[in-house]
Design a protein around this motif. Structure first.
Motif, PDB file in Angstrom:
ATOM      1  N   GLY A 237       0.863  -1.182   0.000  1.00 56.59           N
ATOM      2  CA  GLY A 237       0.000   0.000   0.000  1.00 56.59           C
ATOM      3  C   GLY A 237       0.893   1.223   0.000  1.00 56.59           C
ATOM      4  O   GLY A 237       2.122   1.115   0.047  1.00 56.59           O
ATOM      5  N   ARG A 238       0.294   2.394  -0.050  1.00 54.44           N
ATOM      6  CA  ARG A 238       1.123   3.610  -0.033  1.00 54.44           C
ATOM      7  C   ARG A 238       0.287   4.817   0.361  1.00 54.44           C
ATOM      8  O   ARG A 238      -0.953   4.815   0.261  1.00 54.44           O
ATOM      9  N   PHE A 239       0.996   5.844   0.826  1.00 50.45           N
ATOM     10  CA  PHE A 239       0.379   7.143   1.031  1.00 50.45           C
ATOM     11  C   PHE A 239       1.220   8.105   0.202  1.00 50.45           C
ATOM     12  O   PHE A 239       2.446   8.054   0.242  1.00 50.45           O
ATOM     13  N   ALA A 240       0.559   8.944  -0.588  1.00 49.17           N
ATOM     14  CA  ALA A 240       1.289   9.742  -1.583  1.00 49.17           C
ATOM     15  C   ALA A 240       0.888  11.209  -1.517  1.00 49.17           C
ATOM     16  O   ALA A 240       0.156  11.709  -2.367  1.00 49.17           O
ATOM     17  N   PRO A 241       1.367  11.931  -0.499  1.00 46.24           N
ATOM     18  CA  PRO A 241       0.964  13.344  -0.385  1.00 46.24           C
ATOM     19  C   PRO A 241       1.672  14.256  -1.391  1.00 46.24           C
ATOM     20  O   PRO A 241       2.781  13.959  -1.834  1.00 46.24           O
ATOM     21  N   SER A 242       1.008  15.322  -1.756  1.00 49.31           N
ATOM     22  CA  SER A 242       1.636  16.382  -2.544  1.00 49.31           C
ATOM     23  C   SER A 242       2.112  17.437  -1.544  1.00 49.31           C
ATOM     24  O   SER A 242       1.332  17.849  -0.682  1.00 49.31           O
ATOM     25  N   PRO A 243       3.365  17.870  -1.667  1.00 47.69           N
ATOM     26  CA  PRO A 243       3.880  18.815  -0.657  1.00 47.69           C
ATOM     27  C   PRO A 243       3.470  20.252  -0.929  1.00 47.69           C
ATOM     28  O   PRO A 243       4.306  21.146  -1.037  1.00 47.69           O
TER      29      PRO A 243
ATOM     30  N   ILE B  15       6.387  11.104  -2.179  1.00 51.99           N
ATOM     31  CA  ILE B  15       6.121  12.540  -2.211  1.00 51.99           C
ATOM     32  C   ILE B  15       5.852  12.947  -3.658  1.00 51.99           C
ATOM     33  O   ILE B  15       6.720  12.815  -4.526  1.00 51.99           O
ATOM     34  N   GLU B  16       4.653  13.439  -3.918  1.00 49.98           N
ATOM     35  CA  GLU B  16       4.253  13.780  -5.282  1.00 49.98           C
ATOM     36  C   GLU B  16       4.539  15.261  -5.529  1.00 49.98           C
ATOM     37  O   GLU B  16       3.657  16.115  -5.441  1.00 49.98           O
ATOM     38  N   ASP B  17       5.818  15.521  -5.832  1.00 53.04           N
ATOM     39  CA  ASP B  17       6.302  16.901  -5.875  1.00 53.04           C
ATOM     40  C   ASP B  17       6.605  17.368  -7.300  1.00 53.04           C
ATOM     41  O   ASP B  17       7.576  18.079  -7.528  1.00 53.04           O
TER      42      ASP B  17
ATOM     43  N   SER C 117       1.950  14.958 -15.840  1.00 46.46           N
ATOM     44  CA  SER C 117       0.704  15.155 -15.097  1.00 46.46           C
ATOM     45  C   SER C 117       0.599  14.181 -13.927  1.00 46.46           C
ATOM     46  O   SER C 117       1.228  13.123 -13.907  1.00 46.46           O
ATOM     47  N   TYR C 118      -0.226  14.565 -12.983  1.00 41.51           N
ATOM     48  CA  TYR C 118      -0.498  13.691 -11.835  1.00 41.51           C
ATOM     49  C   TYR C 118      -0.981  12.323 -12.294  1.00 41.51           C
ATOM     50  O   TYR C 118      -0.492  11.284 -11.837  1.00 41.51           O
ATOM     51  N   ASN C 119      -1.945  12.300 -13.226  1.00 41.06           N
ATOM     52  CA  ASN C 119      -2.521  11.014 -13.646  1.00 41.06           C
ATOM     53  C   ASN C 119      -1.469  10.091 -14.258  1.00 41.06           C
ATOM     54  O   ASN C 119      -1.523   8.880 -14.079  1.00 41.06           O
TER      55      ASN C 119
ATOM     56  N   ALA D 138       2.000  10.272 -13.671  1.00 38.84           N
ATOM     57  CA  ALA D 138       3.058   9.934 -12.717  1.00 38.84           C
ATOM     58  C   ALA D 138       2.564   8.944 -11.665  1.00 38.84           C
ATOM     59  O   ALA D 138       3.270   8.001 -11.298  1.00 38.84           O
ATOM     60  N   VAL D 139       1.332   9.139 -11.217  1.00 33.71           N
ATOM     61  CA  VAL D 139       0.813   8.275 -10.154  1.00 33.71           C
ATOM     62  C   VAL D 139       0.737   6.826 -10.646  1.00 33.71           C
ATOM     63  O   VAL D 139       1.060   5.884  -9.921  1.00 33.71           O
ATOM     64  N   VAL D 140       0.359   6.643 -11.897  1.00 36.88           N
ATOM     65  CA  VAL D 140       0.221   5.288 -12.430  1.00 36.88           C
ATOM     66  C   VAL D 140       1.594   4.662 -12.688  1.00 36.88           C
ATOM     67  O   VAL D 140       1.842   3.515 -12.329  1.00 36.88           O
TER      68      VAL D 140
ATOM     69  N   VAL E  33      -5.060   3.803  -1.314  1.00 36.87           N
ATOM     70  CA  VAL E  33      -6.005   4.432  -0.381  1.00 36.87           C
ATOM     71  C   VAL E  33      -5.846   5.935  -0.522  1.00 36.87           C
ATOM     72  O   VAL E  33      -4.740   6.455  -0.468  1.00 36.87           O
ATOM     73  N   ARG E  34      -6.949   6.648  -0.724  1.00 37.00           N
ATOM     74  CA  ARG E  34      -6.885   8.106  -0.872  1.00 37.00           C
ATOM     75  C   ARG E  34      -8.292   8.665  -0.686  1.00 37.00           C
ATOM     76  O   ARG E  34      -9.265   7.912  -0.554  1.00 37.00           O
ATOM     77  N   GLY E  35      -8.387   9.989  -0.730  1.00 31.56           N
ATOM     78  CA  GLY E  35      -9.675  10.635  -0.489  1.00 31.56           C
ATOM     79  C   GLY E  35     -10.670  10.371  -1.613  1.00 31.56           C
ATOM     80  O   GLY E  35     -10.295  10.156  -2.764  1.00 31.56           O
TER      81      GLY E  35
ATOM     82  N   ASP F 174     -12.383  12.276  -3.231  1.00 34.68           N
ATOM     83  CA  ASP F 174     -12.373  13.227  -4.346  1.00 34.68           C
ATOM     84  C   ASP F 174     -11.648  12.659  -5.560  1.00 34.68           C
ATOM     85  O   ASP F 174     -11.834  13.151  -6.673  1.00 34.68           O
ATOM     86  N   LEU F 175     -10.842  11.612  -5.359  1.00 37.28           N
ATOM     87  CA  LEU F 175     -10.100  11.053  -6.497  1.00 37.28           C
ATOM     88  C   LEU F 175     -10.760   9.789  -7.060  1.00 37.28           C
ATOM     89  O   LEU F 175     -10.234   9.175  -7.995  1.00 37.28           O
ATOM     90  N   LEU F 176     -11.925   9.432  -6.505  1.00 35.25           N
ATOM     91  CA  LEU F 176     -12.606   8.216  -6.983  1.00 35.25           C
ATOM     92  C   LEU F 176     -12.841   8.263  -8.490  1.00 35.25           C
ATOM     93  O   LEU F 176     -12.588   7.289  -9.207  1.00 35.25           O
TER      94      LEU F 176
HETATM   95  N1  GLU Z   1      -0.837  13.304  -4.429  1.00 36.77           N
HETATM   96  C1  GLU Z   1      -2.263  13.239  -4.420  1.00 36.77           C
HETATM   97  C2  GLU Z   1      -2.817  14.184  -3.398  1.00 36.77           C
HETATM   98  O1  GLU Z   1      -2.134  14.506  -2.438  1.00 36.77           O
HETATM   99  C3  GLU Z   1      -2.801  11.866  -4.071  1.00 36.77           C
HETATM  100  C4  GLU Z   1      -2.560  10.913  -5.141  1.00 36.77           C
HETATM  101  C5  GLU Z   1      -3.078   9.517  -4.881  1.00 36.77           C
HETATM  102  O2  GLU Z   1      -3.145   9.079  -3.728  1.00 36.77           O
HETATM  103  O3  GLU Z   1      -3.327   8.857  -5.870  1.00 36.77           O
HETATM  104  O4  GLU Z   1      -3.942  14.595  -3.557  1.00 36.77           O
END
Ligand code: GLU
Length: 294
Positions: free
Chosen positions: A3-9, A39-41, A175-177, A179-181, A193-195, A197-199
């Motif tokens: 799993g992972r947590f991927a915050p944007s700074p 870290i999604e920077d 783009s985020y879409n 890089a995340v993939v 796992v994420r909020g 809003d990204l569903l």
């Molecule tokens: N970096 C994104 C954010 O902080 C989350 C990306 C993800 O979990 O897929 O909103």
């Protein structure tokens, strides 16, 4: 499997982000898989001081008692991988401004995202050369109006039509879409796992994962933390980060208890650790939205 947590700074983690991080760690532990932090920077240039923010984010996760496997990966160090992925995709140059897209016929999704109507897909080489003199192009993937259904652990089946989304912006940033993939595939991520809003981004990302020869992860979207007015928690909602909460006497340990209570795992005010929450966590139960009165 991990799993992972991927915050944007972009700013310090607030209660919503912290809660998502806790759920991500609990779910990974429940599944017996690893847990990474990334870290999604990619927006560093625009955000500035992102390095300091990322350091504080990691510090805050540790204050809650979270730990992760291996070194933290920074997207800004992985541009070669994104370039290589884009080279493997069918793409086309897009010169549309935000305004042009907003004025196009496509209706926005609930999250405000406007599916791209494909305006620039059919431009000729001459037209593209002309437009390039006005502005640099973004690159969009040609998704061929694919439709796809993905599975979310809690929301169930999520169907979506995949539009020609941006893979490289017109300022050159990936783009985020994309890089995340690329990263989830490269890092062997099997649980996202994420909020909530990204569903609606999940079908797009699952499509891309398959297009890049991989398999999408299991998605698990968590209810957002909202303010008293029912709107997604934001910085202006007062004391929402660990540092702000500490200044008003709410310690990191108190925050673990608050988050645990919001997940139905402990009584209000009960002192708990992440290990306690881990023992009580039921992966079948969806973390619902949580109202933070401020
Ligand atoms: N970096 C994104 C954010 O902080 C989350 C990306 C993800 O979990 O897929 O909103």
């Amino acid at each position: 499997m991990t799993g992972r947590f991927a915050p944007s700074p972009t700013s310090d983690l607030h209660l919503g982000n912290l809660r998502t991080a806790v759920v991500a760690a609990l779910l990974a532990r429940a599944a017996g898989v690893g847990f990474l932090v990334r870290i999604e920077d990619l927006d560093v240039g625009r955000v500035g001081a992102a390095g300091d923010v990322a350091t504080r984010q990691l510090h805050d996760l540790a204050l809650l008692g979270l730990s992760w496997d291996g070194p933290v990966v920074h997207q800004s160090a992985r541009l070669d991988r994104y370039r290589a992925a884009v080279d493997h995709l069918p793409t086309y140059e897009c010169f549309c401004t935000r305004r042009e897209i907003a004025e196009s016929a496509s209706a926005p999704h609930a999250d405000g995202y406007r599916p791209y109507p494909g305006t620039c897909r059919g431009l000729t080489a001459v037209q593209r050369a002309d437009r390039r003199r006005e502005r640099p192009p973004a690159l969009r993937v040609d998704a061929g109006a694919a439709s796809i259904t993905v599975h979310d652990r809690w929301a169930g089946a999520v169907a979506g039509v995949v539009d020609d989304f941006v893979v490289r912006r017109n300022d050159g940033a990936y783009s985020y879409n994309l890089a995340v993939v690329v990263d989830d595939l490269a890092q062997g991520v099997t649980q996202v796992v994420r909020g909530d809003d990204l569903l609606s981004s999940s079908p797009r990302q699952a499509w891309l994962a398959r297009r890049l020869g991989g398999v999408e992860p299991e998605y698990a979207h968590v209810g957002l933390v909202v303010n008293a007015a029912g709107r997604r928690l934001a910085k202006r909602d007062g004391a929402v980060t660990l540092a702000q909460l500490a200044r008003r006497g709410t310690s990191a340990a108190d925050v673990v208890s608050l988050i645990g209570h919001s997940l139905g795992l402990n009584e209000p005010g009960e002192p708990v650790t992440l290990a306690d929450l881990s023992r009580r966590f039921d992966p079948a139960r969806r973390p619902a939205a949580w109202v933070w009165p401020g």
